[in-house]
Design a protein around this motif. Structure first.
Motif, PDB file in Angstrom:
ATOM      1  N   GLY A 100      -1.552  -0.123   7.703  1.00 14.50           N
ATOM      2  CA  GLY A 100      -0.469  -0.246   6.730  1.00 14.50           C
ATOM      3  C   GLY A 100      -0.657   0.513   5.434  1.00 14.50           C
ATOM      4  N   ALA A 101      -1.708   1.329   5.329  1.00 12.18           N
ATOM      5  CA  ALA A 101      -1.882   2.161   4.134  1.00 12.18           C
ATOM      6  C   ALA A 101      -0.825   3.265   4.142  1.00 12.18           C
ATOM      7  CB  ALA A 101      -3.281   2.774   4.107  1.00 12.18           C
ATOM      8  N   THR A 102      -0.386   3.660   2.948  1.00 14.00           N
ATOM      9  CA  THR A 102       0.610   4.714   2.776  1.00 14.00           C
ATOM     10  C   THR A 102      -0.089   6.008   2.365  1.00 14.00           C
ATOM     11  OG1 THR A 102       2.188   3.055   2.008  1.00 14.00           O
ATOM     12  CG2 THR A 102       2.698   5.350   1.505  1.00 14.00           C
ATOM     13  N   VAL A 103       0.320   7.114   2.972  1.00 13.33           N
ATOM     14  CA  VAL A 103      -0.292   8.406   2.654  1.00 13.33           C
ATOM     15  C   VAL A 103       0.132   8.842   1.259  1.00 13.33           C
ATOM     16  CG1 VAL A 103      -0.423  10.847   3.295  1.00 13.33           C
ATOM     17  CG2 VAL A 103      -0.384   9.076   5.078  1.00 13.33           C
ATOM     18  N   ARG A 104      -0.855   9.172   0.448  1.00 18.31           N
ATOM     19  CA  ARG A 104      -0.634   9.706  -0.896  1.00 18.31           C
ATOM     20  C   ARG A 104      -0.907  11.211  -0.913  1.00 18.31           C
ATOM     21  NH1 ARG A 104      -4.139   9.025  -6.160  1.00 18.31           N
ATOM     22  NH2 ARG A 104      -2.548   9.382  -7.724  1.00 18.31           N
ATOM     23  N   MET A 105      -1.955  11.620  -0.224  1.00 16.51           N
ATOM     24  CA  MET A 105      -2.331  13.037  -0.076  1.00 16.51           C
ATOM     25  C   MET A 105      -2.812  13.196   1.360  1.00 16.51           C
ATOM     26  SD  MET A 105      -5.391  15.011  -2.067  1.00 16.51           S
ATOM     27  CE  MET A 105      -5.944  16.622  -1.547  1.00 16.51           C
TER      28      MET A 105
END
Length: 135
Positions: A100-105
């Motif tokens: 469930g982590a969201t891509v930032r880079m």
């Protein structure tokens, strides 16, 4: 949970989790980063975490719920990135995003010689994941 592992050296991250979601955060970190909870102390309400000690990738991370009755409520975390140097950045990356982590880079081979990317966990904390370059 394992017994307390004793004193720690160096700098240890200590995360405060908003909205009483400390237990959810512990479960997320277990799923996303293979965290092992070493110790947990609950507040008098029996729900909020006063202190949790996690081991992630060989390092310690402390965690507690926010207590707005004392702090006035904390804002969204900003300005800090927790870094995980790993043996296989792709494996760690895929597990974090699946949890469930969201891509930032986006994860990619970088000019400085690491495979590196950044994600944001569901609680607003930024994490970078690095490892050997993939050919």
């Amino acid at each position: 949970m394992a017994e307390n592992q004793g004193p720690m050296d160096g700098v240890t991250a200590h995360l405060t989790i908003r909205e009483g979601k400390g237990s959810e955060a512990v479960e997320f970190y277990k799923k996303a980063f293979g965290a092992e909870e070493q110790l947990r102390h609950l507040a008098d309400d029996g729900k909020r975490i006063m202190h949790s000690h996690l081991k992630i990738n060989g390092g310690s991370v402390m965690l507690n719920d926010d207590f707005p009755e004392y702090t006035g409520g904390i804002s969204v975390p900003a300005g800090v990135t927790l870094h995980l140097q790993t043996d296989d950045a792709d494996k760690w990356w895929e597990r974090a995003v699946a949890a469930g982590a969201t891509v930032r880079m986006p994860l990619d081979n970088q000019f400085w010689g690491d495979r590196y990317g950044q994600v944001v966990d569901p609680f607003g904390h930024h994490w970078s994941i690095g490892g050997p370059v993939k050919e």
